[in-house]
Enzyme design. Structure first.
Site, PDB file in Angstrom:
ATOM      1  N   GLU A   1      -6.240 -10.722  -1.478  1.00  0.00           N
ATOM      2  CA  GLU A   1      -6.959 -10.500  -0.091  1.00  0.00           C
ATOM      3  C   GLU A   1      -8.275 -10.545  -0.421  1.00  0.00           C
ATOM      4  O   GLU A   1      -9.326  -9.591   0.147  1.00  0.00           O
ATOM      5  CB  GLU A   1      -6.452  -9.166   0.691  1.00  0.00           C
ATOM      6  CG  GLU A   1      -5.126  -9.129   0.919  1.00  0.00           C
ATOM      7  CD  GLU A   1      -4.738  -8.073   1.672  1.00  0.00           C
ATOM      8  OE1 GLU A   1      -5.715  -7.319   2.283  1.00  0.00           O
ATOM      9  OE2 GLU A   1      -3.480  -7.486   1.992  1.00  0.00           O
TER      10      GLU A   1
ATOM     11  N   GLU B   1       0.919  -1.419   0.060  1.00  0.00           N
ATOM     12  CA  GLU B   1      -0.015  -0.078   0.013  1.00  0.00           C
ATOM     13  C   GLU B   1       0.735   1.278   0.036  1.00  0.00           C
ATOM     14  O   GLU B   1       0.549   2.214   0.781  1.00  0.00           O
ATOM     15  CB  GLU B   1      -0.948  -0.144   1.344  1.00  0.00           C
ATOM     16  CG  GLU B   1      -1.622  -1.425   1.291  1.00  0.00           C
ATOM     17  CD  GLU B   1      -2.815  -1.193   2.486  1.00  0.00           C
ATOM     18  OE1 GLU B   1      -2.906  -0.238   3.184  1.00  0.00           O
ATOM     19  OE2 GLU B   1      -3.700  -2.305   2.175  1.00  0.00           O
TER      20      GLU B   1
ATOM     21  N   HIS C   1     -10.501  -6.055  -2.276  1.00  0.00           N
ATOM     22  CA  HIS C   1     -11.509  -6.054  -1.265  1.00  0.00           C
ATOM     23  C   HIS C   1     -12.661  -5.467  -1.898  1.00  0.00           C
ATOM     24  O   HIS C   1     -12.558  -4.282  -2.335  1.00  0.00           O
ATOM     25  CB  HIS C   1     -11.056  -5.294   0.070  1.00  0.00           C
ATOM     26  CG  HIS C   1     -10.103  -5.927   0.657  1.00  0.00           C
ATOM     27  ND1 HIS C   1     -10.222  -6.922   1.486  1.00  0.00           N
ATOM     28  CD2 HIS C   1      -8.734  -5.506   0.875  1.00  0.00           C
ATOM     29  CE1 HIS C   1      -9.058  -7.264   1.856  1.00  0.00           C
ATOM     30  NE2 HIS C   1      -8.087  -6.255   1.870  1.00  0.00           N
TER      31      HIS C   1
ATOM     32  N   ASP D   1     -12.156 -10.394  -0.869  1.00  0.00           N
ATOM     33  CA  ASP D   1     -13.370 -10.620  -0.008  1.00  0.00           C
ATOM     34  C   ASP D   1     -14.347  -9.539  -0.745  1.00  0.00           C
ATOM     35  O   ASP D   1     -13.955  -8.646  -1.398  1.00  0.00           O
ATOM     36  CB  ASP D   1     -13.351 -10.268   1.452  1.00  0.00           C
ATOM     37  CG  ASP D   1     -12.468  -9.233   1.704  1.00  0.00           C
ATOM     38  OD1 ASP D   1     -12.531  -8.151   0.910  1.00  0.00           O
ATOM     39  OD2 ASP D   1     -12.326  -8.907   3.091  1.00  0.00           O
TER      40      ASP D   1
ATOM     41  N   ASN E   1       2.078  -5.096  -3.211  1.00  0.00           N
ATOM     42  CA  ASN E   1       0.623  -5.278  -2.895  1.00  0.00           C
ATOM     43  C   ASN E   1      -0.144  -4.108  -2.519  1.00  0.00           C
ATOM     44  O   ASN E   1       0.443  -3.272  -1.768  1.00  0.00           O
ATOM     45  CB  ASN E   1       0.679  -6.290  -1.512  1.00  0.00           C
ATOM     46  CG  ASN E   1      -0.624  -6.854  -1.519  1.00  0.00           C
ATOM     47  OD1 ASN E   1      -1.400  -7.525  -2.411  1.00  0.00           O
ATOM     48  ND2 ASN E   1      -1.291  -7.140  -0.083  1.00  0.00           N
TER      49      ASN E   1
END
Ligand code: XIL
Length: 467
Positions: A265, A160, A238, A267, A202
């Site tokens: 990640e 990030e 996400h 979701d 990432n």
């Protein structure tokens, strides 16, 4: 007759072969409809993983689902900086060791998350800046990636680091303020510490072609062109209620740069589109040969960090949701096989496993030649095959407007990067000059710069010239 009979026999024989081949294919096809996510992903050479925590490993129904369905795990929190180095130079690997042991016993691979990030830093690092923070970051990477060397499939080396919105700029952080090269320093350090792990950048809000993902794309392209070691890009994913129509195209453009892509990640907000979107994401990854794996950010809905979103594949009782079926069906439908596992990424000579050679030439004990207004001292943080040097420049009795430090790098050693100074050369006698913001040093005051090098040995006290 004999001929006719033998022809007939041959025809019958051939028919039998065709038939049995067809049956074998049919059997193979039905056998290939794997019944778990990990097995289904493995059919095309991919992994399917989940984030978990050491304290959940024996908790039901989490444990049953984790062990049955997934062939990769990642630590949701326990490999982050705050957890692995709670006090400076004091390391805690217990939870990470447990996760790795659990994975290894079951043939699962492990993603490492994450070596450096502006968030979830220990308090001591949050309070740091400049050269001290830069050195602390390098030390952290060396120690953590070194501890798990050879056991991590892919490391999120940097997490990030880009800002949201349309600027395409780096995110402001204490790490960014140590100099724009902090990301490449992190990657070079990680490569030396664990030469066989794939090294990933990432980030989130990168789920399509947009200003942020383009800024990352440009960084990866630049790294590739300059030989900065990077092997993969992680798209956190996400997600909300719809998928960016350029999701797959974005994966493809990164793959085309020569890096792997991993969905790291995943979701997705529960709602009428959840199962459909899970299927879309899975198919997008499978369509790109270099999209090598998918990780969901948790196993059971109630354990998700997105409280109330129910964004995962299993409910609190461990039941499979429609989203699960969508993923499994997409995996079983097959996809572009991943390229054969490449040889370990090219590395700049991995750190020697033997003890560093005994230092012959001791540091010069004679005082440095008078440098006209400044002096310099060096402190080194060494490991097998490399070191970080911090150089302190101190002005004499009068203030100075600029400085140049000439130091001798040990023979066989080579400077790979420097911060807070401009450098000429990388072996032998190397000159470091001030950059715009640290040339002025008050009488008796000091400033610091640093550099990283491969090799072993010590550095004699350098000379300093004021300007
Ligand atoms: C989250 C964890 O899931 C939470 O338990 C924790 O409190 C905060 O961090 N991006 C990342 C992950 O890279 O590390 C974050 O994980 C979620 C967002």
């Amino acid at each position: 007759m004999k001929t006719v009979r033998s022809v007939r026999t041959m025809v019958a024989f051939a028919a039998t072969i065709v038939l049995s081949t067809a049956m074998a294919v049919a059997v193979a096809n039905s056998a290939s409809a794997a019944s778990t996510l990990g097995a289904a992903a493995a059919e095309s050479g991919r992994y399917f993983g989940a984030a978990t925590n050491s304290f959940m490993l024996n908790r039901q129904p989490h444990a049953t689902v984790l062990n049955r369905e997934f062939n990769s795990i990642v630590a949701e929190n326990e490999m982050k900086w705050y957890h692995t180095e709670p006090n400076q130079n004091q390391f805690n690997f217990t939870a990470g060791d447990q996760l790795i042991a659990h994975a290894r016993a079951r043939g699962m691979t492990v993603r490492g998350h994450t070596l450096v990030w502006h968030s979830q830093q220990p308090q001591w690092a949050r309070n740091m800046s400049g050269t001290a923070l830069r050195n602390a970051m390098i030390n952290h990477i060396n120690r953590v990636a070194g501890h798990w060397r050879g056991q991590i499939h892919s490391w999120d080396v940097v997490n990030e680091a880009f800002a949201d919105g349309g600027s395409g700029a780096r995110r402001d952080s204490n790490l960014q303020r140590t100099g724009n090269d902090w990301i490449e320093v992190a990657f070079r350090t990680a490569r030396a510490a664990d030469p066989n792990a794939k090294l990933c950048y990432n980030d989130y809000n990168t789920d399509g072609i947009n200003a942020k993902s383009t800024a990352i794309y440009n960084m990866v392209r630049d790294f590739k062109s300059r030989g900065v070691p990077i092997d993969c890009v992680g798209l956190q994913s996400h997600l909300g209620t719809s998928l960016d129509p350029t999701y797959q195209q974005n994966i493809q453009r990164f793959a085309d740069l020569g890096v792997d892509v991993q969905i790291t990640e995943l979701d997705i907000l529960q709602g009428s589109n959840q199962a459909n979107m899970y299927g879309q994401v899975t198919r997008a990854c499978l369509a790109v040969a270099r999209c090598t794996g998918i990780t969901v950010w948790g196993v059971l809905d109630p354990d998700s960090w997105r409280t109330g979103a129910n964004p995962l594949l299993f409910d609190g009782n461990g039941n499979k949701k429609p989203a699960y079926d969508a993923v499994l069906n997409a995996l079983n439908a097959g996809g572009n096989p991943t390229p054969p596992t490449s040889a370990p990424p090219a590395t700049t000579a991995p750190p020697a496993t033997t003890a560093p050679p005994a230092t012959t030439a001791p540091p010069a004990t004679t005082p440095p030649p008078p440098g006209g207004g400044c002096s310099a001292t060096v402190s080194m943080n060494s490991w097998n095959g490399g070191f970080v040097a911090t150089v302190r420049v101190t002005a004499g009795p009068a203030s100075i407007n600029g400085w140049r430090v000439r130091l001798t790098v040990p023979s066989g050693a080579s400077v790979t990067n420097a911060w807070n100074a401009d450098r000429s050369g990388n072996t032998g006698a190397v000159d470091f000059t001030n950059v715009s913001y640290n040339g002025q040093v008050g009488a008796g005051q000091s400033t610091e710069f640093g550099f990283q090098a491969s090799g072993n040995g010590s550095i004699p006290t350098p000379g300093c010239t004021a300007s």
